[in-house]
Scaffold this motif. Structure first.
Motif, mmCIF file in Angstrom:
data_model
loop_
_atom_site.group_PDB
_atom_site.id
_atom_site.type_symbol
_atom_site.label_atom_id
_atom_site.label_comp_id
_atom_site.label_asym_id
_atom_site.label_seq_id
_atom_site.Cartn_x
_atom_site.Cartn_y
_atom_site.Cartn_z
ATOM 1 N N UNK A 44 23.130 -16.275 -103.017
ATOM 2 C CA UNK A 44 24.563 -16.209 -102.659
ATOM 3 C C UNK A 44 25.102 -14.978 -103.485
ATOM 4 N N UNK A 45 25.986 -14.289 -102.836
ATOM 5 C CA UNK A 45 26.790 -13.153 -103.458
ATOM 6 C C UNK A 45 28.436 -13.685 -103.498
ATOM 7 N N UNK A 46 29.079 -14.153 -104.463
ATOM 8 C CA UNK A 46 30.243 -14.877 -104.626
ATOM 9 C C UNK A 46 31.105 -13.989 -105.482
ATOM 10 N N UNK A 47 31.719 -12.968 -105.014
ATOM 11 C CA UNK A 47 32.397 -11.787 -105.467
ATOM 12 C C UNK A 47 33.772 -12.491 -106.403
ATOM 13 N N UNK A 48 34.162 -13.704 -105.765
ATOM 14 C CA UNK A 48 35.226 -14.237 -106.297
ATOM 15 C C UNK A 48 35.272 -14.830 -107.367
ATOM 16 N N UNK A 49 33.806 -15.395 -108.020
ATOM 17 C CA UNK A 49 33.487 -15.962 -109.221
ATOM 18 C C UNK A 49 33.166 -14.662 -110.063
ATOM 19 N N UNK A 50 33.803 -14.465 -111.241
ATOM 20 C CA UNK A 50 33.627 -13.260 -112.093
ATOM 21 C C UNK A 50 32.818 -13.855 -113.105
ATOM 22 N N UNK A 51 31.821 -13.020 -113.615
ATOM 23 C CA UNK A 51 31.254 -13.233 -115.244
ATOM 24 C C UNK A 51 31.436 -12.117 -115.723
ATOM 25 N N UNK A 52 32.119 -12.081 -116.867
ATOM 26 C CA UNK A 52 32.449 -11.052 -117.551
ATOM 27 C C UNK A 52 33.068 -9.722 -116.658
ATOM 28 N N UNK A 53 34.073 -10.360 -115.775
ATOM 29 C CA UNK A 53 34.329 -9.312 -114.759
ATOM 30 C C UNK A 53 33.817 -8.600 -113.757
ATOM 31 N N UNK A 54 32.336 -9.196 -113.595
ATOM 32 C CA UNK A 54 31.386 -8.798 -112.654
ATOM 33 C C UNK A 54 31.219 -9.916 -111.646
ATOM 34 N N UNK A 55 30.878 -9.572 -110.396
ATOM 35 C CA UNK A 55 30.620 -10.710 -109.327
ATOM 36 C C UNK A 55 29.436 -11.348 -109.524
ATOM 37 N N UNK A 194 15.377 -28.164 -96.099
ATOM 38 C CA UNK A 194 16.824 -27.978 -96.670
ATOM 39 C C UNK A 194 16.761 -26.582 -97.051
ATOM 40 N N UNK A 195 15.893 -25.791 -97.585
ATOM 41 C CA UNK A 195 15.864 -24.557 -98.175
ATOM 42 C C UNK A 195 16.393 -23.624 -96.963
ATOM 43 N N UNK A 196 15.272 -23.777 -95.680
ATOM 44 C CA UNK A 196 15.709 -22.912 -94.613
ATOM 45 C C UNK A 196 16.943 -23.262 -94.078
ATOM 46 N N UNK A 197 17.572 -24.546 -94.162
ATOM 47 C CA UNK A 197 18.787 -24.618 -93.654
ATOM 48 C C UNK A 197 19.851 -23.779 -94.357
ATOM 49 N N UNK A 203 26.932 -21.747 -91.948
ATOM 50 C CA UNK A 203 28.013 -20.662 -91.167
ATOM 51 C C UNK A 203 29.095 -20.163 -92.231
ATOM 52 N N UNK A 204 28.477 -19.469 -93.308
ATOM 53 C CA UNK A 204 29.525 -18.871 -94.495
ATOM 54 C C UNK A 204 28.836 -17.700 -94.776
ATOM 55 N N UNK A 205 29.380 -16.493 -94.483
ATOM 56 C CA UNK A 205 28.760 -15.149 -94.579
ATOM 57 C C UNK A 205 28.235 -14.737 -95.947
ATOM 58 N N UNK A 206 28.553 -15.271 -97.028
ATOM 59 C CA UNK A 206 28.264 -14.890 -98.331
ATOM 60 C C UNK A 206 26.890 -15.437 -98.713
ATOM 61 N N UNK A 207 26.318 -16.459 -98.111
ATOM 62 C CA UNK A 207 25.221 -17.140 -98.822
ATOM 63 C C UNK A 207 23.945 -16.810 -97.732
ATOM 64 N N UNK A 208 22.770 -17.247 -98.302
ATOM 65 C CA UNK A 208 21.671 -17.270 -97.396
ATOM 66 C C UNK A 208 21.545 -15.738 -96.997
#
Lengths: 335, 140
Positions: A44-55, A194-197, A203-208
């Motif tokens: 998952x790439x979740x740029x709206x969650x920031x850790x120390x200002x980094x996505x 489950x992992x494959x699904x 249908x969410x572009x930021x994961x998988x």
């Protein structure tokens, strides 16, 4: 008195804790198997969650999910508790330890005195086991450490009540009932499905695998959008998430490949063995990406290693993972 | 990754080793000890460089009288106002206020002691403006 606990050093804390706890309760299981049955692999790439200002980029499933899936899928009874008050939380821990029950806990790593200082960040989803008490000190089996360690009560209480994102709130858990034997085969199939699904068809572009491609597109634009300095910080952060302690290498891809290999034995399926090798190959690709990326961070990158090339490497990771997971999905659907 | 390729680039773990997954000669996965890996080390040290630069920048502002010593201790412990507020049981705006020199100098001893305990230091140490940044990672 030193109660015995089958401490094993593992790559990842959560799967290590559950594997060691189960082993203690007479159901020996490897870390890789626990990680796999817990459906640990993810992206998952979740740029709206920031850790120390980094996505935030994550290569594993959400904290706690591995534990709850493993116990559910294998029919293991657990007792879980959260606390508001540190004194209560420690008293409850003592009560279990007095009965000889080892207790798993979620903690922060920042206040753990035995942790290598260079790894002390405010990261709150660490897991460890207390298996005994000596005076005011606890005997701790921390799965990322080679040997059990001793931790003072005050430090442990601090770590259990670390603040910030994913605050553990004194969370503790222990195993109450276990089945006579582990029925691994259906759990393995279900977790692969489950992992494959999650990796292929949400249908969410930021994961998988779509998320990996999305990250590649973003990464390519980091230098122009953020400037060189920030771009390098973003890149370094990405490599840390992928390779820092607890991943077993290659953003958990190797540990998942080890699970597939073990699964092939359990299910008696040689195709799974082949797919394990190909999962290893994707892990190797991620490692290559980290090598090239780190050279870039050091300003030592050679020809063919700018951000566009790094993005191309990521797309190759996505492509390969996509292919492996699709075949895995087809395999468990059939069998 | 093959077992004989497991990297041993020591840098961060104080002699401790981590475990990673690698293939032995027969192609079976084994747990292999690793002292560290150069790319991960680079990324980790980069994160520390950022923290140290932040500590130095905050200290300069403390010494210039723009911020209170509390801000320096926060930077040193990688804390923002929200995180420290969580530890201190205060509101975020209160911590932000205490990061300014004037309100900080009026804090009562109990509150100062509370902050000092969080940072595992003494009240005197908390109120002192250090002459140079302590960037050691061993004293938390």
């Amino acid at each position: 008195m030193n109660p015995a606990f089958p401490h094993r050093q593992t790559a990842h804390c959560e799967s290590g804790v559950i594997a060691n706890l189960l082993t203690h309760h007479g159901l020996p299981i490897s870390e890789a198997m626990a990680f796999g049955i817990g459906g640990g692999l993810f992206f998952g790439y979740l740029p709206f969650i920031r850790i120390n200002g980094l996505p935030l980029t994550t290569f594993r499933t959400t904290p706690g999910a591995i534990f709850s899936r493993v116990t559910k899928r294998l029919g293991i009874g657990v007792a879980r508790k959260n606390f508001k008050n540190p004194d209560q939380a420690m008293a409850e821990l003592d009560r279990y330890l007095a009965q000889g029950v080892p207790v798993g806990m979620q903690t922060g790593v920042y206040w753990l005195p035995y942790f290598p200082p260079a790894l002390r960040f405010h990261f709150n989803a660490h897991n460890l086991i207390a298996f005994g008490k000596r005076g005011d000190d606890y005997l701790i089996s921390d799965p990322v450490l080679p040997e059990p360690v001793v931790c003072a009560a005050a430090d442990l209480a601090r770590a259990r009540f670390a603040q910030g994102a994913l605050a553990p709130k004194g969370k503790m858990y222990c195993i109450t009932t276990v089945p006579k034997a582990l029925d691994l085969a259906p759990a393995i199939r279900q977790s692969i499905r489950d992992v494959c699904r999650l990796m292929l068809s949400v249908p969410f572009p930021l994961i998988g695998t779509r998320g990996i491609r999305y990250l590649a597109d973003q990464l390519e634009r980091w230098p122009s959008r953020l400037g060189d300095r920030r771009a390098i910080l973003y890149l370094g952060n990405l490599i840390r998430m992928q390779e820092e302690i607890g991943t077993g290498g290659g953003g958990f891809r190797f540990i998942f490949a080890a699970f597939l290999q073990e699964g092939a034995d359990v299910l008696g399926n040689s195709r799974l063995l082949e797919l394990s090798q190909r999962m290893t190959a994707t892990g190797d690709l991620w490692r290559e990406f980290a090598v090239a990326g780190a050279r870039h961070c050091k300003g030592r990158s050679g020809a063919g290693e700018d951000f566009a090339d790094l993005a191309r490497m990521l797309r190759r990771c996505a492509e390969q993972e996509d292919a492996v997971l699709r075949e895995l999905a087809a395999l468990v659907r059939k069998g | 990754m093959q077992e004989n390729e497991v990297p041993q680039d020591e840098a961060l773990f104080d002699g401790m080793s981590e475990v990673c997954y690698a293939l032995d000669e027969s192609g079976r996965y084994v747990l292999a000890k690793s002292a560290g890996w150069e790319p991960a080390n680079i990324a980790n040290l980069q994160a520390w460089d950022v923290i140290h630069a932040e500590v130095a920048a905050v200290l300069a502002r403390v010494r210039a009288g723009e911020l209170s010593p509390l801000a320096y201790h926060m930077a040193r412990h990688q804390m923002d106002a929200k995180l420290l507020a969580g530890y201190a049981g205060l509101f975020c705006w209160q911590v932000r206020r205490h990061m300014k020199p004037a309100p900080f100098s009026k804090l009562n001893p109990a509150r100062l002691a509370r902050y000092a305990t969080i940072f595992k230091t003494t009240t005197e140490e908390l109120c002192r403006i250090p002459s140079e940044a302590d960037t050691s990672r061993t004293d938390t």
